[in-house]
Design an enzyme around this catalytic site. Structure first.
Site: not given
Ligand code: ARG
Length: 265
Positions: A114, A211-212, A68, A92, A209
Site C-alpha cells: 500500500d 492514511s498515508g 489507497h 502553506e 483519514g
Molecule cells: N484505511 C484508513 C484510511 O484510509 C486508515 C485506517 C487506519 N486504522 C487504524 N486502526 N490504524 O484512512
C-alpha cells in the site's frame, strides 16, 4: 443520455466518498503536535479543499503516501507547511500532482504494498516550515516494543461545516508480526510488507483519514498508515506499510536507474 448517467454516477461516487470521510475519526488518544514541528508532513486534499489522507515529502518534487489514497490525480491537491488544516496560516504551499506512481504489487483487497509516490507539478520550497522526510534503509526493521510516533489530521469536517483541526500525533509501540498475525488478531493477513503498532490495551492509534501519514521511529519514516480493524482496539493494532521494504523502489522511482551516479546508499 449516457453521458448524463455517467455524470450522475460520478456525483453519487463523490458523495459517498465524502460521507465515508465524514464518519472517519482522527488520531486516537494523542495530542496536538507543536505547530510546524513535523515539517515533511503533507495533507492530501480534494479539489474542494477536503483533507482525505496524509503523506510525507521525500523530495522537493515527490510525496510518499498510501496507494489507497489514490482518488485520481485530477482530484488531488498537495498541501505542505500546514498546521491547522483548512485555516490559511500563511505557511502553506500547494502543488498539484503531475503523476501518480502506485506500486505494481499494490493489492486493494489484501492491502499489500500500500504505497504510492506522487510527482508534483512544481517543487515545494524547503524552508522553516517545509523539509524532507528521512527514510529508513532498505530492509531495516524496528524491534517489538520500540516507540514510534504517528501523526495526522484525520478528517476535518463536522456536520458539514469545516472545523480547523491542528495536526495530531500519538506514540505507539511496534508489535511483532507474530503477535499481529496471531489467530486472535489479524490471523495471517499481515504480509512482510506491513508492520503493526499499538498498545496491548488499545486506546492509541491512527484512524481513517490518517492514511498515508508517517509512523516515525528513530527519526525515520518506517511506516505509513494503511489499515486496521476499527481504531484503538486492544486486539487490533494499527497496520502500516513497511517503508523500509520499498526504499529501493522509492529511490528507483525518484532518481531512476542511474542512482549509483549520485552516490546514494
Ligand atoms: N484505511 C484508513 C484510511 O484510509 C486508515 C485506517 C487506519 N486504522 C487504524 N486502526 N490504524 O484512512
Amino acid at each position: 443520455m449516457n453521458l448524463l448517467m455517467c455524470l450522475f454516477c460520478l456525483l453519487l461516487d463523490l458523495t459517498s466518498i465524502h460521507s465515508r470521510m465524514l464518519m472517519q475519526s482522527r488520531i486516537i488518544g494523542g495530542h496536538a503536535a507543536a505547530p510546524n514541528s513535523i515539517k515533511y508532513m503533507v495533507s492530501l486534499q480534494s479539489t474542494s479543499s477536503q483533507h482525505f489522507c496524509g503523506g510525507s515529502l521525500v523530495h522537493r518534487y515527490w510525496v510518499l503516501t498510501a496507494a489507497h489514497c489514490n482518488i485520481g490525480e485530477d482530484q488531488m491537491m498537495i498541501v505542505a507547511g500546514d498546521y491547522k488544516v483548512n485555516i490559511f496560516e500563511g505557511t502553506e504551499q500547494y502543488a498539484k500532482p503531475h503523476r501518480l506512481v502506485t506500486h505494481p504489487l499494490y493489492n486493494s483487497s489484501t492491502n499489500n504494498a500500500d504505497i504510492m509516490l506522487i510527482k508534483l507539478r512544481a517543487p515545494m520550497v524547503l524552508n522553516k516550515f517545509v523539509s524532507l522526510a528521512p527514510l529508513p534503509r532498505q530492509g531495516t526493521g524496528v524491534v517489538e516494543g520500540h516507540l514510534c510516533q504517528v501523526s495526522g489530521w484525520g478528517h476535518n469536517s463536522v456536520g458539514g461545516g469545516q472545523v480547523p483541526i491542528e495536526l495530531r500525533t500519538v506514540t505507539v509501540p511496534i508489535v511483532s508480526a507474530a503477535r499481529c498475525n496471531s489467530s486472535d488478531s489479524f490471523n495471517g493477513n499481515i504480509t512482510t510488507n506491513m508492520i503493526c503498532a499499538g498498545y496491548q490495551s488499545g486506546g492509541k492509534d491512527a484512524c481513517k483519514g490518517d492514511s498515508g501519514g508517517p509512523l516515525v521511529c528513530r527519526g525515520r519514516v518506517y511506516g505509513m498508515v494503511s489499515w486496521g480493524n476499527g481504531c484503538g482496539d486492544a486486539k487490533f493494532p494499527g497496520v502500516y506499510t513497511a517503508v523500509s521494504r520499498f526504499r529501493r523502489w522509492i529511490d528507483q522511482t525518484i532518481y531512476g536507474p542511474h542512482l549509483r551516479c549520485f552516490g546514494y546508499r
